[in-house]
Design an enzyme around this catalytic site. Structure first.
Site, PDB file in Angstrom:
ATOM      1  N   ASN A  46       0.830  -1.218   0.000  1.00  0.00           N
ATOM      2  CA  ASN A  46       0.000   0.000   0.000  1.00  0.00           C
ATOM      3  C   ASN A  46       0.860   1.262   0.000  1.00  0.00           C
ATOM      4  O   ASN A  46       0.355   2.365   0.207  1.00  0.00           O
ATOM      5  CB  ASN A  46      -0.918   0.020   1.219  1.00  0.00           C
ATOM      6  CG  ASN A  46      -1.984  -1.057   1.130  1.00  0.00           C
ATOM      7  OD1 ASN A  46      -2.425  -1.406   0.044  1.00  0.00           O
ATOM      8  ND2 ASN A  46      -2.394  -1.586   2.259  1.00  0.00           N
ATOM      9  N   HIS A 132     -15.088  -0.485   5.336  1.00  0.00           N
ATOM     10  CA  HIS A 132     -14.014  -1.184   6.059  1.00  0.00           C
ATOM     11  C   HIS A 132     -14.499  -1.679   7.435  1.00  0.00           C
ATOM     12  O   HIS A 132     -15.365  -1.068   8.066  1.00  0.00           O
ATOM     13  CB  HIS A 132     -12.851  -0.208   6.246  1.00  0.00           C
ATOM     14  CG  HIS A 132     -11.609  -0.826   6.780  1.00  0.00           C
ATOM     15  ND1 HIS A 132     -11.253  -0.752   8.104  1.00  0.00           N
ATOM     16  CD2 HIS A 132     -10.629  -1.542   6.173  1.00  0.00           C
ATOM     17  CE1 HIS A 132     -10.106  -1.382   8.284  1.00  0.00           C
ATOM     18  NE2 HIS A 132      -9.693  -1.869   7.123  1.00  0.00           N
ATOM     19  N   GLU A 174     -16.198   5.096   1.828  1.00  0.00           N
ATOM     20  CA  GLU A 174     -14.770   5.248   1.541  1.00  0.00           C
ATOM     21  C   GLU A 174     -14.646   6.096   0.283  1.00  0.00           C
ATOM     22  O   GLU A 174     -15.554   6.082  -0.567  1.00  0.00           O
ATOM     23  CB  GLU A 174     -14.119   3.874   1.336  1.00  0.00           C
ATOM     24  CG  GLU A 174     -14.167   3.040   2.606  1.00  0.00           C
ATOM     25  CD  GLU A 174     -13.517   1.661   2.481  1.00  0.00           C
ATOM     26  OE1 GLU A 174     -12.665   1.453   1.591  1.00  0.00           O
ATOM     27  OE2 GLU A 174     -13.871   0.792   3.293  1.00  0.00           O
ATOM     28  N   SER A 178     -11.217  -0.044  -0.550  1.00  0.00           N
ATOM     29  CA  SER A 178      -9.933  -0.710  -0.330  1.00  0.00           C
ATOM     30  C   SER A 178      -9.758  -1.999  -1.118  1.00  0.00           C
ATOM     31  O   SER A 178      -8.659  -2.302  -1.556  1.00  0.00           O
ATOM     32  CB  SER A 178      -9.756  -1.002   1.161  1.00  0.00           C
ATOM     33  OG  SER A 178     -10.824  -1.782   1.645  1.00  0.00           O
ATOM     34  N   ASP A 203     -13.815   7.923   4.515  1.00  0.00           N
ATOM     35  CA  ASP A 203     -12.565   7.252   4.846  1.00  0.00           C
ATOM     36  C   ASP A 203     -11.706   7.315   3.587  1.00  0.00           C
ATOM     37  O   ASP A 203     -11.981   6.637   2.596  1.00  0.00           O
ATOM     38  CB  ASP A 203     -12.874   5.804   5.250  1.00  0.00           C
ATOM     39  CG  ASP A 203     -11.626   4.992   5.535  1.00  0.00           C
ATOM     40  OD1 ASP A 203     -10.552   5.342   4.995  1.00  0.00           O
ATOM     41  OD2 ASP A 203     -11.724   3.993   6.264  1.00  0.00           O
ATOM     42  N   HIS A 206      -7.396   5.188   0.987  1.00  0.00           N
ATOM     43  CA  HIS A 206      -6.782   4.838  -0.303  1.00  0.00           C
ATOM     44  C   HIS A 206      -6.874   5.972  -1.326  1.00  0.00           C
ATOM     45  O   HIS A 206      -6.527   5.780  -2.492  1.00  0.00           O
ATOM     46  CB  HIS A 206      -7.422   3.559  -0.849  1.00  0.00           C
ATOM     47  CG  HIS A 206      -7.288   2.423   0.115  1.00  0.00           C
ATOM     48  ND1 HIS A 206      -6.170   1.634   0.194  1.00  0.00           N
ATOM     49  CD2 HIS A 206      -8.120   1.998   1.101  1.00  0.00           C
ATOM     50  CE1 HIS A 206      -6.318   0.754   1.162  1.00  0.00           C
ATOM     51  NE2 HIS A 206      -7.494   0.948   1.728  1.00  0.00           N
ATOM     52  N   LYS A 234      -0.587   4.116   4.391  1.00  0.00           N
ATOM     53  CA  LYS A 234      -0.638   3.702   2.970  1.00  0.00           C
ATOM     54  C   LYS A 234       0.253   4.654   2.163  1.00  0.00           C
ATOM     55  O   LYS A 234       1.459   4.583   2.311  1.00  0.00           O
ATOM     56  CB  LYS A 234      -2.086   3.689   2.499  1.00  0.00           C
ATOM     57  CG  LYS A 234      -2.978   2.984   3.564  1.00  0.00           C
ATOM     58  CD  LYS A 234      -3.802   1.899   3.092  1.00  0.00           C
ATOM     59  CE  LYS A 234      -4.691   1.351   4.184  1.00  0.00           C
ATOM     60  NZ  LYS A 234      -4.397  -0.008   4.589  1.00  0.00           N
TER      61      LYS A 234
END
Ligand code: PLP
Length: 380
Positions: A46, A132, A174, A178, A203, A206, A234
Site C-alpha cells: 500500500n 471497512h 470510503e 480498499s 474514509d 486509499h 498507505k
C-alpha cells in the site's frame, strides 16, 4: 474443556481455504520484497507513492527522535501532545483546507474512535455496504441505528434517507474502496448529505496522496465533505491517522472519543516524519502521474477475458471468485517471483475472492508487462 471453539473454528478455516497465516518479510526495498532468501516483485504493497525508505523521510524520523524522542510518553490529554503533533495537524489543515485535524494511532482507531463517540440513541449511521471493518465495528459499538446501503447505490441511499426518523444522520463511505479500488461519487454523496441535512464522513485511506493535483484526496473533488479520515499507513508511508473536521467536532472528540483520550499519543518522531512525507506528496505530482500511466499499461496488457474493476486509484481488483482458485493463481505467480496476495472472505464478500494488484510509483513498465504476462498465463 474451555474454549474448544478456537480449535474448531481454525479447522473450519482450513477446510474452506480461509486459514490466514503471516509471512515474515526480511526486507522491502523499492518495488521488491525479500522473503525466505528469495526476491519478489511486490504488487501487494500500500506504499502507493513509493515513499517508504525515502531519504528525506528517514532523515526527518531521525531528527524527530533527537528532538522529541521515540515515545510521546502519555496520552494527548496528559502530556503526549507535542510540538511535532501540532505542526503535523497544522500542515494537514492547510493541505486539506479544513479548520481542524486530530491525530490517532491508526486508521482503525480513528474510524472506531469517531463513530463510537457519535453512536448515541439520537444518531443514525448510513454505511456503504463495502465499508471497512473499522467503520462497521465503530458504527455498531454504541446505541446508534445503523443501516447499510448497497455499494455506491445512491438511489437506494436516498430512498432510505426519505424514511429517516432521527435528527442526526451520518453518511459513511470510503473515497476509494480498499478491496475493489473503485471510487465513491463524492459530489453525489455531498449533495445527498446536504439535501437530507446529514453529515458526510469519508474514509480516504486509499485516496489520500493519490487523488487530486496535490494528493488531497476526496476534498480535491468536493471541498464541502464534512469529515475526512485517512491513515498514514498507505501512501504517506509512515503510520497513524487523522480526522479532519470542524472545530466543534474536533473539541467533541477530544472530550468524548475514548480511543483518543485513553491511548498513548502517536510517536512524535513519526509525526515529524509524516510531516515531511506530506510535504513531498504535495510537490511530487510525478508519482501520481506515474501510477496513472502504469495503470493504463496494465489494463492494456491484460487478455480481453480478464475483467478489472475500473478505477483512477492504485488498486486494481481482478475478481476470481473461488478461494482455492485465487490461492492457486497467487502461488503460480509466486513461483514466477511475483508477490500478489489473494484476498478472500470475510475481507471480501463470499464468492468474490480476488487478486488485488497495487500499482505503485516505484514500479516500472517492465514490471507491469511481466505481471500482466504472468496473470494472463495463470488465469486462463
Ligand atoms: C479503508 C480503510 N480504512 C481504515 C484502515 C485502517 O487503517 P490503519 O491500517 O491505519 O489502521 C484501512 C487499512 O488498514 C483501510 O483500508
Amino acid at each position: 474443556m474451555a474454549f474448544e471453539y478456537l480449535a474448531e473454528q481454525l479447522a473450519q478455516q482450513k477446510l474452506t481455504h480461509r486459514f490466514r497465516q503471516r509471512q515474515c518479510i526480511a526486507k522491502q526495498q523499492e518495488a521488491n520484497l525479500f522473503c525466505n532468501d528469495k526476491e519478489y516483485l511486490n504488487f501487494s504493497s500500500n506504499d502507493y507513492l513509493g515513499l517508504n525508505q525515502h531519504p528525506d523521510i528517514n532523515h526527518a524520523l531521525q531528527e524527530g527522535v533527537s528532538k522529541f524522542g521515540v515515545s510521546s510518553c502519555s496520552s494527548s490529554l496528559v502530556t503526549g501532545f507535542s510540538y511535532a503533533h501540532n505542526v503535523l495537524e497544522n500542515t494537514l489543515c492547510e493541505w486539506l483546507n479544513k479548520p481542524k485535524c486530530l491525530l490517532f494511532n491508526s486508521g482503525f482507531s480513528a474510524n472506531h474512535g469517531l463513530l463510537s463517540a457519535l453512536a448515541c440513541e439520537q444518531t443514525q449511521f448510513w454505511l456503504d455496504k463495502l465499508s471497512h471493518a473499522s467503520l462497521i465495528d465503530g458504527a455498531l459499538s454504541g446505541k446508534a441505528k445503523v443501516k447499510r446501503f448497497l455499494h455506491n447505490n445512491y438511489q437506494q441511499l436516498e430512498q432510505l434517507l426519505l424514511k429517516k426518523s432521527l435528527a442526526n444522520n451520518l453518511i459513511v463511505s470510503e473515497g476509494v474502496f480498499s478491496m475493489d479500488g473503485d471510487q465513491a461519487d463524492i459530489n453525489a454523496l455531498q449533495k445527498i448529505a446536504q439535501k437530507h441535512q446529514a453529515w458526510l464522513y469519508l474514509d480516504d485511506a486509499h485516496s489520500l496522496g493519490i487523488i487530486g493535483e496535490k494528493g488531497q484526496g476526496s476534498v480535491s473533488i468536493n471541498p464541502h465533505v464534512d469529515i475526512v479520515m485517512a491513515t498514514f499507513g498507505k501512501a504517506v508511508a509512515t503510520s497513524g491517522a487523522f480526522i479532519a473536521c470542524d472545530e466543534t467536532l474536533h473539541d467533541y472528540l477530544i472530550n468524548f472519543s475514548r480511543h483518543y483520550i485513553y491511548s498513548t499519543a502517536m510517536s512524535p518522531a513519526i509525526a515529524w516524519a509524516t510531516n515531511k512525507s506530506v510535504e513531498i506528496i504535495q510537490k511530487d505530482n510525478w508519482r501520481r502521474e506515474k501510477i496513472a500511466e502504469l495503470s493504463r499499461l496494465f489494463a492494456k496488457s491484460l487478455n480481453d477475458n480478464i475483467e478489472m474493476i475500473p478505477t483512477s486509484s492504485s488498486i486494481h481488483a481482478i475478481i476470481v471468485g473461488d478461494e482455492k482458485k485465487s490461492l492457486d493463481i497467487a502461488e503460480k505467480l509466486k513461483a514466477k517471483g511475483i508477490w500478489l496476495t489473494a484476498i478472500r472472505p470475510p475481507t471480501v464478500p463470499n464468492g468474490t475472492s480476488r487478486l488485488r494488484v497495487t500499482i505503485c510509483a516505484n514500479h516500472n513498465k517492465q514490471d507491469i508487462k511481466y505481471l500482466a504476462e504472468n496473470i494472463n498465463k495463470a488465469i486462463n
